[in-house]
Write a protein that holds these residues in place. Structure first.
Motif, PDB file in Angstrom:
ATOM      1  N   VAL A  76       0.339  -1.455  -0.085  1.00 14.94           N
ATOM      2  CA  VAL A  76       0.222   0.125   0.348  1.00 14.94           C
ATOM      3  C   VAL A  76       0.946   1.550  -0.081  1.00 14.94           C
ATOM      4  N   PHE A  77       1.858   1.120   0.708  1.00 15.83           N
ATOM      5  CA  PHE A  77       2.400   2.365   1.104  1.00 15.83           C
ATOM      6  C   PHE A  77       3.866   2.601   0.080  1.00 15.83           C
ATOM      7  N   PHE A  78       4.199   2.118  -0.087  1.00 13.79           N
ATOM      8  CA  PHE A  78       5.273   1.818  -0.065  1.00 13.79           C
ATOM      9  C   PHE A  78       5.945   1.397  -2.319  1.00 13.79           C
ATOM     10  N   ILE A  79       5.091   0.966  -2.733  1.00 12.98           N
ATOM     11  CA  ILE A  79       4.653   0.818  -4.420  1.00 12.98           C
ATOM     12  C   ILE A  79       3.733   2.250  -4.962  1.00 12.98           C
ATOM     13  N   SER A  80       2.255   2.440  -3.649  1.00 20.61           N
ATOM     14  CA  SER A  80       2.002   3.557  -3.990  1.00 20.61           C
ATOM     15  C   SER A  80       3.368   5.408  -4.203  1.00 20.61           C
ATOM     16  N   LYS A  81       4.173   4.834  -3.546  1.00 21.24           N
ATOM     17  CA  LYS A  81       4.525   6.039  -3.397  1.00 21.24           C
ATOM     18  C   LYS A  81       5.543   6.474  -4.500  1.00 21.24           C
ATOM     19  N   ALA A  82       6.640   5.179  -4.871  1.00 28.67           N
ATOM     20  CA  ALA A  82       7.230   4.573  -5.711  1.00 28.67           C
ATOM     21  C   ALA A  82       6.487   5.454  -7.223  1.00 28.67           C
ATOM     22  N   LEU A  83       5.193   4.569  -7.510  1.00 31.42           N
ATOM     23  CA  LEU A  83       4.356   4.962  -8.645  1.00 31.42           C
ATOM     24  C   LEU A  83       4.112   6.596  -9.323  1.00 31.42           C
ATOM     25  N   SER A  84       4.204   7.095  -7.513  1.00 30.24           N
ATOM     26  CA  SER A  84       3.092   7.836  -7.927  1.00 30.24           C
ATOM     27  C   SER A  84       4.524   9.304  -8.013  1.00 30.24           C
ATOM     28  N   LYS A  85       4.603   9.647  -9.490  1.00 24.96           N
ATOM     29  CA  LYS A  85       5.408  11.262  -9.844  1.00 24.96           C
ATOM     30  C   LYS A  85       5.021  12.169  -9.684  1.00 24.96           C
ATOM     31  N   PRO A  86       5.606  12.963  -8.776  1.00 29.59           N
ATOM     32  CA  PRO A  86       5.667  14.797  -9.306  1.00 29.59           C
ATOM     33  C   PRO A  86       5.615  15.264 -10.437  1.00 29.59           C
TER      34      PRO A  86
END
Length: 162
Positions: free
Chosen positions: A152-162
């Motif tokens: 939930v946390f890390f993969i979603s963080k890695a996929l969200s590009k600024p």
């Protein structure tokens, strides 16, 4: 410390553990190993468990403050599986019977611990090997929770590009 250095340390830790396990299991079957549950045996097991916990905490601390690549996340995910398999093996080695359907005198048992770890982390469900002790069940729950946090946390963080 970078994510790559944490990965390298984790990989080395796992490789050394499995090489030593193979050697010790072989020697134990020949009757030449050091005393099971002796001070050297318990000390080395404490080292492996503490090193694994430190690496897992280091990863979560590092990952929460920095962006990781998908490749690094995939590597860490696989390393978690191996680290928990290592801990299951140590638990069964010191207290036989905490897992069902495992013969700790066989070299194949290390593979069974890995299979159990994969089944636990992926929430697949247990087939032949499963926890038989409440503390090992708790360890499995911790692995599942860490796996879900990972998803939930890390993969979603890695996929969200600024």
């Amino acid at each position: 410390m970078s994510a790559d250095s944490i990965l390298i340390i984790s990989i080395l830790l796992i490789l050394v553990y499995y090489l030593l396990s193979y050697a010790f299991i072989t020697q134990h079957q020949k009757g030449k190993a050091f005393r099971r549950n002796g001070s050297l045996d318990k000390g080395s097991s404490i080292f492996w468990i503490v090193a694994s916990i430190i690496l897992i905490i280091t990863f979560f601390t590092f990952a929460s403050s920095n962006k990781l690549t998908i490749f690094q996340l995939g590597c860490f995910y696989l390393l978690f599986i191996f680290m928990f398999a290592m801990i299951y093996g140590i638990a069964e080695w010191h207290k036989e019977g905490v897992l069902e359907n495992v013969d700790s005198s066989q070299k194949v048992s290390e593979l069974k611990y890995l299979i159990m770890s994969i089944q636990t982390q992926t929430s697949l469900g247990y087939t032949t090997i499963r926890p038989k002790n409440v503390y090992v069940e708790l360890l499995c729950c911790i692995q599942v929770l860490l796996g879900f946090i990972f998803y939930v946390f890390f993969i979603s963080k890695a996929l969200s590009k600024p």
